[in-house]
Design a protein around this motif. Structure first.
Motif, mmCIF file in Angstrom:
data_model
loop_
_atom_site.group_PDB
_atom_site.id
_atom_site.type_symbol
_atom_site.label_atom_id
_atom_site.label_comp_id
_atom_site.label_asym_id
_atom_site.label_seq_id
_atom_site.Cartn_x
_atom_site.Cartn_y
_atom_site.Cartn_z
ATOM 1 N N HIS A 217 0.839 -1.200 0.000
ATOM 2 C CA HIS A 217 0.000 0.000 0.000
ATOM 3 C C HIS A 217 0.878 1.256 0.000
ATOM 4 C CE1 HIS A 217 -3.245 2.761 1.036
ATOM 5 N NE2 HIS A 217 -2.450 3.227 1.971
ATOM 6 N N THR A 218 1.904 1.265 0.838
ATOM 7 C CA THR A 218 2.821 2.401 0.929
ATOM 8 C C THR A 218 3.556 2.603 -0.393
ATOM 9 O OG1 THR A 218 3.096 2.022 3.289
ATOM 10 C CG2 THR A 218 4.777 3.364 2.210
ATOM 11 N N VAL B 265 2.552 1.827 -3.465
ATOM 12 C CA VAL B 265 1.640 2.380 -4.468
ATOM 13 C C VAL B 265 1.297 3.832 -4.145
ATOM 14 C CG1 VAL B 265 -0.679 2.186 -5.442
ATOM 15 C CG2 VAL B 265 0.696 0.131 -5.107
ATOM 16 N N THR B 266 0.962 4.116 -2.905
ATOM 17 C CA THR B 266 0.581 5.469 -2.503
ATOM 18 C C THR B 266 1.738 6.444 -2.693
ATOM 19 O OG1 THR B 266 -0.960 4.541 -0.898
ATOM 20 C CG2 THR B 266 -0.353 6.841 -0.614
ATOM 21 N N HIS C 299 -1.512 -4.628 -10.787
ATOM 22 C CA HIS C 299 -2.955 -4.613 -10.599
ATOM 23 C C HIS C 299 -3.612 -4.890 -11.952
ATOM 24 C CE1 HIS C 299 -2.640 -1.694 -6.941
ATOM 25 N NE2 HIS C 299 -2.513 -2.953 -6.569
ATOM 26 N N THR D 164 -8.344 -0.670 -8.869
ATOM 27 C CA THR D 164 -7.615 -1.083 -7.677
ATOM 28 C C THR D 164 -6.516 -0.075 -7.362
ATOM 29 O OG1 THR D 164 -8.027 -3.383 -8.235
ATOM 30 C CG2 THR D 164 -6.300 -2.964 -6.610
ATOM 31 N N THR D 165 -5.819 0.355 -8.381
ATOM 32 C CA THR D 165 -4.758 1.352 -8.208
ATOM 33 C C THR D 165 -5.347 2.696 -7.790
ATOM 34 O OG1 THR D 165 -3.594 0.229 -10.010
ATOM 35 C CG2 THR D 165 -2.714 2.349 -9.313
ATOM 36 N N CYS E 201 -7.783 3.363 -5.963
ATOM 37 C CA CYS E 201 -8.173 3.392 -4.552
ATOM 38 C C CYS E 201 -7.068 3.968 -3.671
ATOM 39 C CB CYS E 201 -8.525 1.995 -4.059
ATOM 40 S SG CYS E 201 -10.034 1.347 -4.766
ATOM 41 N N HIS E 202 -5.830 3.883 -4.129
ATOM 42 C CA HIS E 202 -4.685 4.358 -3.352
ATOM 43 C C HIS E 202 -4.361 5.822 -3.617
ATOM 44 C CE1 HIS E 202 -3.567 0.330 -2.007
ATOM 45 N NE2 HIS E 202 -3.850 -0.072 -3.237
ATOM 46 N N ASP E 203 -5.026 6.424 -4.591
ATOM 47 C CA ASP E 203 -4.708 7.794 -4.989
ATOM 48 C C ASP E 203 -5.380 8.793 -4.056
ATOM 49 O OD1 ASP E 203 -3.854 10.020 -6.300
ATOM 50 O OD2 ASP E 203 -4.925 9.611 -8.176
ATOM 51 N N ARG E 204 -4.623 9.288 -3.084
ATOM 52 C CA ARG E 204 -5.162 10.224 -2.084
ATOM 53 C C ARG E 204 -5.496 11.578 -2.695
ATOM 54 N NH1 ARG E 204 -0.771 9.552 2.647
ATOM 55 N NH2 ARG E 204 0.563 10.133 0.918
#
Length: 58
Positions: free
Chosen positions: A4-5, A7-8, A26, A31-32, A34-37
């Motif tokens: 997760h870290t 990708v983020t 992915h 799915t990818t 979802c990690h885009d803050r």
């Protein structure tokens, strides 16, 4: 947690969503995403990027 870290951090660094998807292996781009803050950050929105490009006179 490490994945997760990974990708983020790549997304925060400005690596393209497609490149992050490939690096994370992915199958689905959602799915990818979802990690885009910063997905709601207008500075990164394609329309704003295009407008800034056109405004620069290039």
């Amino acid at each position: 947690m490490l994945r997760h870290t990974f990708v983020t951090t790549m997304l925060d660094a400005g690596v393209s969503l497609r490149d992050v998807q490939i690096a994370a292996r992915h199958a689905d781009l959602r799915t990818t995403m979802c990690h885009d803050r910063a997905h709601n950050n207008l500075d990164r929105h394609p329309n704003y990027i295009l407008a800034a490009y056109m405004d620069s006179g290039t």
